[in-house]
Design an enzyme around this catalytic site. Structure first.
Site, PDB file in Angstrom:
ATOM      1  N   LYS A  15       0.850  -1.196   0.000  1.00  0.00           N
ATOM      2  CA  LYS A  15       0.000   0.000   0.000  1.00  0.00           C
ATOM      3  C   LYS A  15       0.876   1.232   0.000  1.00  0.00           C
ATOM      4  O   LYS A  15       2.051   1.213   0.385  1.00  0.00           O
ATOM      5  CB  LYS A  15      -0.939   0.015   1.216  1.00  0.00           C
ATOM      6  CG  LYS A  15      -0.255  -0.029   2.588  1.00  0.00           C
ATOM      7  CD  LYS A  15       0.286   1.297   3.081  1.00  0.00           C
ATOM      8  CE  LYS A  15       0.959   1.169   4.441  1.00  0.00           C
ATOM      9  NZ  LYS A  15       1.737   2.385   4.836  1.00  0.00           N
ATOM     10  N   MET A  99      11.388  -5.020   4.269  1.00  0.00           N
ATOM     11  CA  MET A  99      11.008  -4.857   5.668  1.00  0.00           C
ATOM     12  C   MET A  99      11.348  -3.441   6.117  1.00  0.00           C
ATOM     13  O   MET A  99      12.370  -2.890   5.727  1.00  0.00           O
ATOM     14  CB  MET A  99      11.739  -5.891   6.525  1.00  0.00           C
ATOM     15  CG  MET A  99      11.361  -7.333   6.188  1.00  0.00           C
ATOM     16  SD  MET A  99      12.345  -8.549   7.099  1.00  0.00           S
ATOM     17  CE  MET A  99      11.825  -8.186   8.777  1.00  0.00           C
ATOM     18  N   GLY A 100      10.475  -2.857   6.925  1.00  0.00           N
ATOM     19  CA  GLY A 100      10.704  -1.503   7.392  1.00  0.00           C
ATOM     20  C   GLY A 100      10.617  -0.474   6.283  1.00  0.00           C
ATOM     21  O   GLY A 100      11.237   0.585   6.362  1.00  0.00           O
ATOM     22  N   GLY A 101       9.810  -0.774   5.250  1.00  0.00           N
ATOM     23  CA  GLY A 101       9.742   0.110   4.099  1.00  0.00           C
ATOM     24  C   GLY A 101       8.542   1.024   4.058  1.00  0.00           C
ATOM     25  O   GLY A 101       8.435   1.879   3.179  1.00  0.00           O
ATOM     26  N   GLY A 102       7.586   0.845   4.976  1.00  0.00           N
ATOM     27  CA  GLY A 102       6.390   1.676   4.964  1.00  0.00           C
ATOM     28  C   GLY A 102       5.362   1.263   3.927  1.00  0.00           C
ATOM     29  O   GLY A 102       4.384   1.974   3.701  1.00  0.00           O
ATOM     30  N   LEU A 103       5.569   0.100   3.298  1.00  0.00           N
ATOM     31  CA  LEU A 103       4.637  -0.407   2.290  1.00  0.00           C
ATOM     32  C   LEU A 103       3.606  -1.367   2.877  1.00  0.00           C
ATOM     33  O   LEU A 103       2.743  -1.865   2.155  1.00  0.00           O
ATOM     34  CB  LEU A 103       5.400  -1.105   1.158  1.00  0.00           C
ATOM     35  CG  LEU A 103       6.367  -0.228   0.364  1.00  0.00           C
ATOM     36  CD1 LEU A 103       7.151  -1.073  -0.643  1.00  0.00           C
ATOM     37  CD2 LEU A 103       5.632   0.893  -0.355  1.00  0.00           C
ATOM     38  N   GLY A 105       4.193  -4.360   4.228  1.00  0.00           N
ATOM     39  CA  GLY A 105       4.450  -5.747   3.850  1.00  0.00           C
ATOM     40  C   GLY A 105       4.090  -6.761   4.918  1.00  0.00           C
ATOM     41  O   GLY A 105       3.413  -7.753   4.647  1.00  0.00           O
ATOM     42  N   GLY A 106       4.523  -6.527   6.158  1.00  0.00           N
ATOM     43  CA  GLY A 106       4.221  -7.470   7.227  1.00  0.00           C
ATOM     44  C   GLY A 106       2.736  -7.567   7.498  1.00  0.00           C
ATOM     45  O   GLY A 106       2.189  -8.655   7.679  1.00  0.00           O
ATOM     46  N   SER A 108       0.330  -6.869   5.365  1.00  0.00           N
ATOM     47  CA  SER A 108      -0.296  -7.511   4.216  1.00  0.00           C
ATOM     48  C   SER A 108      -0.088  -9.018   4.255  1.00  0.00           C
ATOM     49  O   SER A 108      -1.004  -9.794   3.935  1.00  0.00           O
ATOM     50  CB  SER A 108       0.264  -6.924   2.922  1.00  0.00           C
ATOM     51  OG  SER A 108      -0.448  -7.396   1.800  1.00  0.00           O
ATOM     52  N   ASP A 140      -2.409  -1.649  10.230  1.00  0.00           N
ATOM     53  CA  ASP A 140      -2.639  -1.685   8.792  1.00  0.00           C
ATOM     54  C   ASP A 140      -3.306  -2.979   8.321  1.00  0.00           C
ATOM     55  O   ASP A 140      -3.712  -3.066   7.152  1.00  0.00           O
ATOM     56  CB  ASP A 140      -1.313  -1.534   8.030  1.00  0.00           C
ATOM     57  CG  ASP A 140      -0.739  -0.131   8.125  1.00  0.00           C
ATOM     58  OD1 ASP A 140      -1.453   0.780   8.591  1.00  0.00           O
ATOM     59  OD2 ASP A 140       0.428   0.053   7.736  1.00  0.00           O
TER      60      ASP A 140
END
Length: 287
Positions: A15, A99-103, A105-106, A108, A140
């Site tokens: 996201k 990881m830790g990218g603000g997307l 991922g975890g 989702s 999220d």
């Protein structure tokens, strides 16, 4: 009636936060937010196989993350305990989101596990119920459960489905990892943005479409500031979430690809991704 599947291979999409305002801080330490979530077609992929022995097994562990702490394992265990099922699962992940990218991922990944196991274990739980479980794993998770672009308030769990424009994005990861906890605990973080209406947010553009975390992240992580400045040469650039990833929107795939191509040989990683309003996970499950 066809037999239930024994293995599902499902996407876990990323996201972007098209805007992120911090409008207050609660007594429990969590922050009150206003944000626009947009799903994009950049995904991890999870293969989930039914087990009869009740074991939850992550076949592809992640470096630096203990098995019991992994959100994939935590999501599966949470659903197993909440439903009382005797079944288990073996899970593999093809990881693309940093990881830790603000997307997200975890989060989702956790949402895909909850929805996938709901199908494999034939639990028949609603998305609302799955989201109520998911919020205990991360703020999220519910947006990925519901699988729609959304206006979000509260800590990010109060969701209103919306339809956003669907440009092409250049998404850059400057190869640093940002701690969300440290950003939100930073004493210099602005926490008093004036709340706006969803209608005003959907009008888009400055000053509403900004990220209140960006100033702190740029100050604390110079590589992110450098990448934001570089991308701003081509289009307005912005941090997503608490970073480290940042993005800019373009009218066409060709325009986005041309900018991403300029990064050849750079020390950053770039993707070209399409904005979506419906998650590919919804499509994969026929929701």
């Amino acid at each position: 009636m066809p037999a239930a599947p024994r293995t599902l291979t499902l996407p876990a999409p990323a996201k972007l936060n098209r805007m992120l305002h911090i409008v207050g801080r609660r007594q429990d330490g969590y922050h009150e937010l206003q944000t626009l979530f947009q799903i994009i077609d950049l995904c991890d992929y999870l293969s989930i196989t039914l087990r009869q022995d009740g074991v939850i097994e992550l076949i592809t562990p992640m470096d630096g993350v203990a098995h019991a702490d992994n959100l994939i394992v935590r999501a599966a265990t949470l659903l197993q305990q909440a439903s009382g099922t005797p079944l288990g699962a073996s899970i593999m992940i093809e990881k693309h989101l940093p990881m830790g990218g603000g997307l997200g991922g975890g989060s989702s990944n956790a949402a895909t596990v909850l929805k996938g196991l709901n199908r494999l274990w034939q639990l028949g739980l609603s998305d609302t119920t799955l989201a109520e479980l998911g919020i205990t794993l991360g703020a999220d998770v519910p947006v990925f459960i519901h699988g729609r672009s959304a206006w979000a308030e509260g800590v990010g769990e109060q969701l209103t489905p919306i339809t956003l424009d669907t440009p092409w994005f250049v998404v850059i990861h400057p190869h640093v990892s940002v701690s969300t906890r440290k950003v939100f605990q930073d004493p210099e973080l602005t926490r008093d943005s004036h709340p706006i209406t969803m209608a005003r947010a959907l009008q888009g553009g400055a000053p509403e479409w900004r990220n209140d975390c960006e100033a702190i992240v740029k100050k604390r992580y110079p590589p992110i500031a450098e990448a934001l400045d570089w991308l701003a040469q081509y289009a307005p650039s912005q941090l997503t979430g608490t970073g480290a990833c940042l993005f800019a929107a373009f009218d066409s795939q060709q325009a986005a690809q041309a900018v991403a191509a300029e990064l050849t040989g750079q020390h950053w990683h770039a993707w070209v991704a399409r904005g979506l309003n419906t998650s590919p996970l919804q499509d994969a499950l026929g929701c």
